[in-house]
Design an enzyme around this catalytic site. Structure first.
Site, short mmCIF file in Angstrom:
data_model
loop_
_atom_site.label_atom_id
_atom_site.label_comp_id
_atom_site.label_asym_id
_atom_site.label_seq_id
_atom_site.Cartn_x
_atom_site.Cartn_y
_atom_site.Cartn_z
CG ASN A 9 -31.82 -24.93 -27.30
OD1 ASN A 9 -31.17 -25.98 -27.21
ND2 ASN A 9 -32.52 -24.62 -28.37
CD1 TRP A 10 -26.81 -24.30 -22.93
CD2 TRP A 10 -25.95 -26.11 -21.94
NE1 TRP A 10 -26.59 -23.99 -21.60
CE2 TRP A 10 -26.05 -25.09 -20.96
CE3 TRP A 10 -25.43 -27.35 -21.53
CZ2 TRP A 10 -25.67 -25.26 -19.63
CZ3 TRP A 10 -25.04 -27.53 -20.21
CH2 TRP A 10 -25.16 -26.49 -19.28
CE LYS A 11 -30.25 -22.94 -30.58
NZ LYS A 11 -30.48 -22.00 -31.67
CG HIS A 95 -35.49 -25.18 -31.47
ND1 HIS A 95 -34.83 -24.82 -32.62
CD2 HIS A 95 -35.20 -24.23 -30.55
CE1 HIS A 95 -34.15 -23.70 -32.39
NE2 HIS A 95 -34.37 -23.33 -31.14
CD GLU A 97 -31.57 -24.28 -34.19
OE1 GLU A 97 -31.23 -25.09 -33.32
OE2 GLU A 97 -31.31 -23.05 -34.10
CD GLU A 167 -36.82 -20.21 -29.63
OE1 GLU A 167 -35.94 -19.76 -28.89
OE2 GLU A 167 -36.72 -21.30 -30.22
N GLY A 173 -30.23 -16.99 -33.74
CA GLY A 173 -28.83 -17.13 -34.11
C GLY A 173 -28.36 -16.11 -35.13
CB SER A 213 -30.62 -12.60 -31.20
OG SER A 213 -30.27 -13.34 -32.36
N GLY A 234 -30.32 -19.32 -26.82
CA GLY A 234 -29.39 -20.23 -27.48
C GLY A 234 -27.96 -19.79 -27.24
N GLY A 235 -27.40 -19.10 -28.22
CA GLY A 235 -25.98 -18.71 -28.20
C GLY A 235 -25.49 -18.15 -26.88
P1 PGA Z 1 -30.34 -17.81 -30.13
O1 PGA Z 1 -31.22 -19.15 -30.18
O2 PGA Z 1 -30.49 -17.24 -28.74
O3 PGA Z 1 -28.94 -18.25 -30.42
O4 PGA Z 1 -30.89 -16.89 -31.17
C1 PGA Z 1 -32.46 -19.21 -29.54
C2 PGA Z 1 -33.05 -20.59 -29.72
O5 PGA Z 1 -32.89 -21.17 -30.80
O6 PGA Z 1 -33.68 -21.14 -28.80
#
Ligand code: PGA
Length: 251
Positions: A9-11, A95, A97, A167, A173, A213, A234-235
């Protein structure tokens, strides 16, 4: 057996040029990861460029969000039909977020899910508890409520196409990963909920990704757990080497 499914997930990162470059680097390596389903979710304006690079390859492309109406006066939104037409196979829905910053609820998640099926997109539905929920012992109650709300009126047939992403919000993050045992406990619980709601077959086939993470150093211990069927990353999905390291967790 459920095929592991790992999605990046590149956000809101990587505009078209950088996104296409990263897609190209993953493409060069993907043949090393047979037996794993791989997807990336670029930001909306990078979808076309990434789809162009990955056309005909086994790497699938997901949108990060969608709206539930087909078209109309909904400034700034993307319909599932538009996402399908551009060449996405999947869409991430709900998600944390989106829930936190854009007021998404279990009800809107369910509407988006219905819209994803209408357009023929495969959904990745995200759920997860906050730190407060966990500390007050409400994790299972919260994730069960999110699962039930999201999956209202979804059929057994539709469930075959669906992926759940668990999640925990406190792990996204933050560098804090749920321990493999903590994650497994919730995944097993969620599979039990799927069993109650849809029966054994759905509980057996639906993949439950872990997200929060995930990195090359912890991917294997998480993925070795019986009910963890992949990851939403994500990251660490923004760097080719890290994401490739995660895809290679079995090596
Ligand atoms: P993260 O994000 O790997 O940076 O913790 C995961 C996500 O939000 O899908």
């Amino acid at each position: 057996m459920r095929k592991p499914f790992i999605a990046g997930n590149w956000k809101m990162n990587l505009a078209s040029k950088a996104a296409a470059e990263l897609a190209g680097r993953l493409l060069a390596k993907v043949s090393d990861f047979e037996g794993i389903e791989v997807a990336v979710a670029p930001t909306a304006t990078s979808l076309a460029a990434v789809i162009e690079v990955l056309r005909g390859s086994p790497i699938e492309v997901a949108a990060q969000n969608c709206y539930w109406e087909e078209s109309g006066a909904f400034t700034g939104e993307l319909s599932t039909e538009m996402i399908k037409e551009i060449g996405c196979s999947h869409v991430i829905i709900g998600h944390s977020e989106r829930r936190q910053f854009f007021a998404e609820t279990d009800e809107t998640v369910n509407k988006k899910l219905q819209a994803a099926y209408r357009a023929g997109l495969m959904p990745i539905v995200c759920i997860g508890e906050s730190l407060g929920h966990r500390e007050s012992g409400r994790t299972m109650e919260v994730v069960a409520g999110q699962l039930k709300g999201a999956l209202k009126d979804i059929s057994v047939e539709q469930m075959q196409q669906l992926t759940v992403a668990y999640e925990p919000i406190w792990a996204i993050g933050t560098g804090k990963t749920a321990t493999p045992d903590q994650a497994q406990e919730v995944h097993a619980f969620l599979r039990g909920q799927l069993m109650e709601m849809f029966g054994q077959n759905v509980a057996d086939v639906v993949r439950i990704q872990y997200g929060g993470s995930v990195k090359p150093s912890n991917a294997k211990e998480l993925m070795d757990k019986p009910d963890i069927d992949g990851a939403l990353v994500g990251g660490a999905s923004l760097k080719a080497d890290d994401f490739i390291g995660i895809l290679g967790y079995r090596n």
